[in-house]
Design a protein around this motif. Sequence first.
Motif, PDB file in Angstrom:
ATOM      1  N   TYR A  95      27.559  -1.151-110.352  1.00 18.69           N
ATOM      2  CA  TYR A  95      27.373  -2.604-110.275  1.00 18.69           C
ATOM      3  C   TYR A  95      26.620  -3.000-109.006  1.00 18.69           C
ATOM      4  CZ  TYR A  95      30.247  -3.873-114.313  1.00 18.69           C
ATOM      5  OH  TYR A  95      30.725  -4.055-115.587  1.00 18.69           O
ATOM      6  N   MET A  96      26.915  -2.347-107.897  1.00 21.90           N
ATOM      7  CA  MET A  96      26.232  -2.671-106.647  1.00 21.90           C
ATOM      8  C   MET A  96      24.736  -2.393-106.754  1.00 21.90           C
ATOM      9  SD  MET A  96      26.913  -1.053-102.868  1.00 21.90           S
ATOM     10  CE  MET A  96      25.642  -1.107-101.615  1.00 21.90           C
ATOM     11  N   GLU A  97      24.383  -1.246-107.292  1.00 19.18           N
ATOM     12  CA  GLU A  97      22.964  -0.909-107.442  1.00 19.18           C
ATOM     13  C   GLU A  97      22.263  -1.912-108.354  1.00 19.18           C
ATOM     14  OE1 GLU A  97      20.156   3.019-108.255  1.00 19.18           O
ATOM     15  OE2 GLU A  97      22.270   3.063-108.850  1.00 19.18           O
TER      16      GLU A  97
ATOM     17  N   MET B 106       8.248   1.348-102.848  1.00 19.08           N
ATOM     18  CA  MET B 106       8.977   0.813-101.693  1.00 19.08           C
ATOM     19  C   MET B 106      10.343   0.284-102.114  1.00 19.08           C
ATOM     20  SD  MET B 106       5.966  -1.300 -99.742  1.00 19.08           S
ATOM     21  CE  MET B 106       4.509  -0.486 -99.061  1.00 19.08           C
ATOM     22  N   VAL B 107      10.367  -0.417-103.236  1.00 19.05           N
ATOM     23  CA  VAL B 107      11.639  -0.955-103.729  1.00 19.05           C
ATOM     24  C   VAL B 107      12.592   0.185-104.074  1.00 19.05           C
ATOM     25  CG1 VAL B 107      12.738  -2.265-105.582  1.00 19.05           C
ATOM     26  CG2 VAL B 107      10.605  -3.100-104.555  1.00 19.05           C
ATOM     27  N   SER B 108      12.099   1.172-104.780  1.00 19.17           N
ATOM     28  CA  SER B 108      12.948   2.307-105.170  1.00 19.17           C
ATOM     29  C   SER B 108      13.473   3.049-103.950  1.00 19.17           C
ATOM     30  CB  SER B 108      12.162   3.267-106.068  1.00 19.17           C
ATOM     31  OG  SER B 108      11.785   2.640-107.278  1.00 19.17           O
ATOM     32  N   ALA B 109      12.612   3.222-102.939  1.00 20.53           N
ATOM     33  CA  ALA B 109      13.030   3.932-101.726  1.00 20.53           C
ATOM     34  C   ALA B 109      14.115   3.156-100.995  1.00 20.53           C
ATOM     35  CB  ALA B 109      11.829   4.159-100.812  1.00 20.53           C
ATOM     36  N   PHE B 110      13.967   1.831-100.941  1.00 14.72           N
ATOM     37  CA  PHE B 110      14.982   1.015-100.269  1.00 14.72           C
ATOM     38  C   PHE B 110      16.320   1.104-100.995  1.00 14.72           C
ATOM     39  CE2 PHE B 110      17.284  -3.049-100.235  1.00 14.72           C
ATOM     40  CZ  PHE B 110      17.660  -3.089 -98.897  1.00 14.72           C
ATOM     41  N   VAL B 111      16.305   0.916-102.309  1.00 11.77           N
ATOM     42  CA  VAL B 111      17.553   0.949-103.070  1.00 11.77           C
ATOM     43  C   VAL B 111      18.201   2.328-102.963  1.00 11.77           C
ATOM     44  CG1 VAL B 111      18.590   0.705-105.357  1.00 11.77           C
ATOM     45  CG2 VAL B 111      16.768  -0.858-104.640  1.00 11.77           C
ATOM     46  N   ALA B 112      17.392   3.374-103.067  1.00 14.59           N
ATOM     47  CA  ALA B 112      17.935   4.733-102.962  1.00 14.59           C
ATOM     48  C   ALA B 112      18.555   4.972-101.595  1.00 14.59           C
ATOM     49  CB  ALA B 112      16.831   5.752-103.233  1.00 14.59           C
ATOM     50  N   ASP B 113      17.936   4.428-100.550  1.00 13.39           N
ATOM     51  CA  ASP B 113      18.461   4.602 -99.194  1.00 13.39           C
ATOM     52  C   ASP B 113      19.812   3.906 -99.041  1.00 13.39           C
ATOM     53  OD1 ASP B 113      17.980   5.413 -96.309  1.00 13.39           O
ATOM     54  OD2 ASP B 113      18.177   3.250 -96.060  1.00 13.39           O
ATOM     55  N   VAL B 114      19.911   2.675 -99.544  1.00 19.75           N
ATOM     56  CA  VAL B 114      21.188   1.955 -99.461  1.00 19.75           C
ATOM     57  C   VAL B 114      22.271   2.688-100.237  1.00 19.75           C
ATOM     58  CG1 VAL B 114      22.402  -0.170-100.072  1.00 19.75           C
ATOM     59  CG2 VAL B 114      20.111  -0.294 -99.082  1.00 19.75           C
ATOM     60  N   MET B 115      21.925   3.148-101.430  1.00 19.65           N
ATOM     61  CA  MET B 115      22.938   3.825-102.243  1.00 19.65           C
ATOM     62  C   MET B 115      23.339   5.167-101.635  1.00 19.65           C
ATOM     63  SD  MET B 115      23.352   1.382-104.202  1.00 19.65           S
ATOM     64  CE  MET B 115      24.827   2.165-104.860  1.00 19.65           C
ATOM     65  N   ALA B 116      22.406   5.836-100.966  1.00 18.52           N
ATOM     66  CA  ALA B 116      22.755   7.082-100.274  1.00 18.52           C
ATOM     67  C   ALA B 116      23.727   6.797 -99.130  1.00 18.52           C
ATOM     68  CB  ALA B 116      21.492   7.763 -99.749  1.00 18.52           C
ATOM     69  N   GLN B 117      23.504   5.683 -98.427  1.00 19.41           N
ATOM     70  CA  GLN B 117      24.448   5.297 -97.375  1.00 19.41           C
ATOM     71  C   GLN B 117      25.826   5.012 -97.969  1.00 19.41           C
ATOM     72  OE1 GLN B 117      23.045   2.195 -94.643  1.00 19.41           O
ATOM     73  NE2 GLN B 117      20.942   2.658 -95.242  1.00 19.41           N
ATOM     74  N   PHE B 118      25.849   4.320 -99.104  1.00 18.02           N
ATOM     75  CA  PHE B 118      27.117   4.010 -99.761  1.00 18.02           C
ATOM     76  C   PHE B 118      27.832   5.290-100.176  1.00 18.02           C
ATOM     77  CE2 PHE B 118      29.608   3.036-103.590  1.00 18.02           C
ATOM     78  CZ  PHE B 118      30.390   1.984-103.145  1.00 18.02           C
ATOM     79  N   ASP B 119      27.087   6.222-100.752  1.00 16.63           N
ATOM     80  CA  ASP B 119      27.684   7.481-101.203  1.00 16.63           C
ATOM     81  C   ASP B 119      28.271   8.268-100.035  1.00 16.63           C
ATOM     82  OD1 ASP B 119      26.924   6.898-103.796  1.00 16.63           O
ATOM     83  OD2 ASP B 119      25.082   8.087-103.704  1.00 16.63           O
ATOM     84  N   ALA B 120      27.581   8.247 -98.905  1.00 13.67           N
ATOM     85  CA  ALA B 120      28.019   9.041 -97.754  1.00 13.67           C
ATOM     86  C   ALA B 120      29.123   8.361 -96.954  1.00 13.67           C
ATOM     87  CB  ALA B 120      26.823   9.320 -96.843  1.00 13.67           C
ATOM     88  N   ALA B 121      29.279   7.054 -97.132  1.00 11.46           N
ATOM     89  CA  ALA B 121      30.237   6.308 -96.317  1.00 11.46           C
ATOM     90  C   ALA B 121      31.670   6.625 -96.733  1.00 11.46           C
ATOM     91  CB  ALA B 121      29.977   4.810 -96.450  1.00 11.46           C
ATOM     92  N   PRO B 122      32.591   6.624 -95.779  1.00 10.67           N
ATOM     93  CA  PRO B 122      34.006   6.816 -96.119  1.00 10.67           C
ATOM     94  C   PRO B 122      34.580   5.554 -96.764  1.00 10.67           C
ATOM     95  CG  PRO B 122      33.779   6.334 -93.793  1.00 10.67           C
ATOM     96  CD  PRO B 122      32.383   6.444 -94.328  1.00 10.67           C
ATOM     97  N   MET B 123      35.740   5.690 -97.360  1.00 12.85           N
ATOM     98  CA  MET B 123      36.408   4.522 -97.927  1.00 12.85           C
ATOM     99  C   MET B 123      36.854   3.565 -96.826  1.00 12.85           C
ATOM    100  SD  MET B 123      36.340   4.550-101.216  1.00 12.85           S
ATOM    101  CE  MET B 123      37.637   3.387-101.646  1.00 12.85           C
TER     102      MET B 123
END
Length: 613
Positions: free
Chosen positions: A466-468, A498-515
Amino acid sequence: MKRIFKYLMMMVLASATMFYSCETMELEDLASPNSLSPDLADADLLLNNIQISFLSAMQDMQYNGAALGRISYMGGRVYYNNFGSGTISGAWYQLYASIMPDIAAIEGLNGEENLLAFHLGMSKAMAAHIMMGIVDSVGDIPWAEANNPAEYPSPSVSDDADVYAAAVAMLDEAQGYLDAAGGGDDMYYGGDASKWTKYINTLRMRANLTTGNYAAALSQTNVIETAADDLQFNYGTQELQPDTRHPWYQSDYTTSGANIYQSSWLMDLMDGDIDEWQAVSLADHQAGIHPINDPRRRYYFYRQSYNTPGNQTMLNYYDSGVYSYPCDWGDCDGTANGETLQCSLQDQPFHLEFTPDGDSAYGDGRWCSNFMGYWGRHHGNDEGTPPDNFTRTAVGVYPAGGSFDNQPDIGDYNGSLAAAFNVGQVWQGNGGGGQGVWPIYLSSYVKFMKAEAAMWTGDVAMARTYMEAGINESITKVMTMSAVDAEADSSMFPTGGMVSAFVADVMAQFDAAPMTSALDGLGWPVEKDKLDILGEQYFVAMYGGANDAWNFIRRTGHPRTLSRGLMDNNESGTFPRTGTYPSNEISANPNILQRQDNNTLVFWDAGVTNPSN
């Protein structure tokens, strides 16, 4: 009905579309001069007045969420002064003095054949939304006695949970009318009852999310799903009789320059990592390869300067390399200017030192100024107005219908700084001429709300989905607004890559972030957790219509990365859990007691705190 709408717009649009309203009223004075007498006006005119009043109420309440969420700049250093009797005075007036009397008048005109069912369905949906918003803002409000002024000239407040329940019941009533009507005509959805139904279901989802029924919020169907379902008000370009332009455009695109300050936190979040910009090579710049940054920033913000006093600008100097101006010329403070930005000559506040708000190796921190010509103000700045109307960053093409930002981020210098950046200034008529939108409920908001609900239920994978989707829908909607600015340079539009790279970067941060993550000694997260990242992106998407940001902060305590104020916590007071009642209502109604602080919790508020205060 279109003829009646045009007449009404000429009478009330200018006063109904301000950022926030200072109007107040007494509840016993329900015969408002703005409420049209049913013996003189027909139901269409009453409905139009309700729709304009609804827009005004939404604008009034969105300011609170935007300011507290750092989506917009908040002036003033003391929360109780900022969120006192004016917190929802405009929305209060519109609900009690305009909308509810007009609904009652339409009900009086509605006969046994139920010919005004569409009018009543959409009107009651809008009223329910405002009811919930006012409760969210101040808690207990008059309701059970408020609709019977003959018996209760000074109505007492009802329990806030009971008013919320009444609002949800009103949504059911609204749906019943829409089911009976089938369709009609209106300013928002063009008479499409199915879209009003989606709005009603979205409000049901909102109520469940707010009150902690996360499973119900997550499972709610037939909500605002796509941009075609978005609830928004569309503005025009006419300047006089009536002025139909977006109110932010009216303020910023004038012959005397811009008058709104943009949030330093939001611009800093969106413009990319300063260390990555400093590391750009000449080869990368010439190849058009720049650090990942938010594709929406050129649509949200229009820069009128290539440099903010006390900060740095990136410069390709005669094709010899990319440099930081003026620091690489040996004078890092060379752009400081006390006349246009007083803080550029001042030391950073002690409590912001060594924090993300504080000074960096490249110049002043966002407490004072931003990188690459982004010129706004920090949370709590209460200074007067210097001569910066033609240098501060103005609102852009989204949502205000202003100008798309054509300014390069790295100027190609060949003897002239002005030519390297091709800086432009605001002026009346520039850009899209004010042909913007006022977002009320967008499909992107719904995706972020579903993402939050999924997080509460422990379904991180669904939250991610949903976030993506929310980020992508927000970017897509924002980028369509370039069409209203004929001078927008398409070479500056973000590419699909550019749009895809930005979204992928944010989602990678989300995936790597702790709860969850701990706070450091200065009260900042040692690393962002998942709700920090989700909250940041939700707030970026809410630019222009941030009504629910305040609720998100109180509900989750996130994002913890919000700017700290220029004032410390002792000066500001505690973060507002609620505002206070309108002063005129307190003066007229002895049954409502004014609060002396902002500490009262709404019934759904568990008291979760955000370290940013």
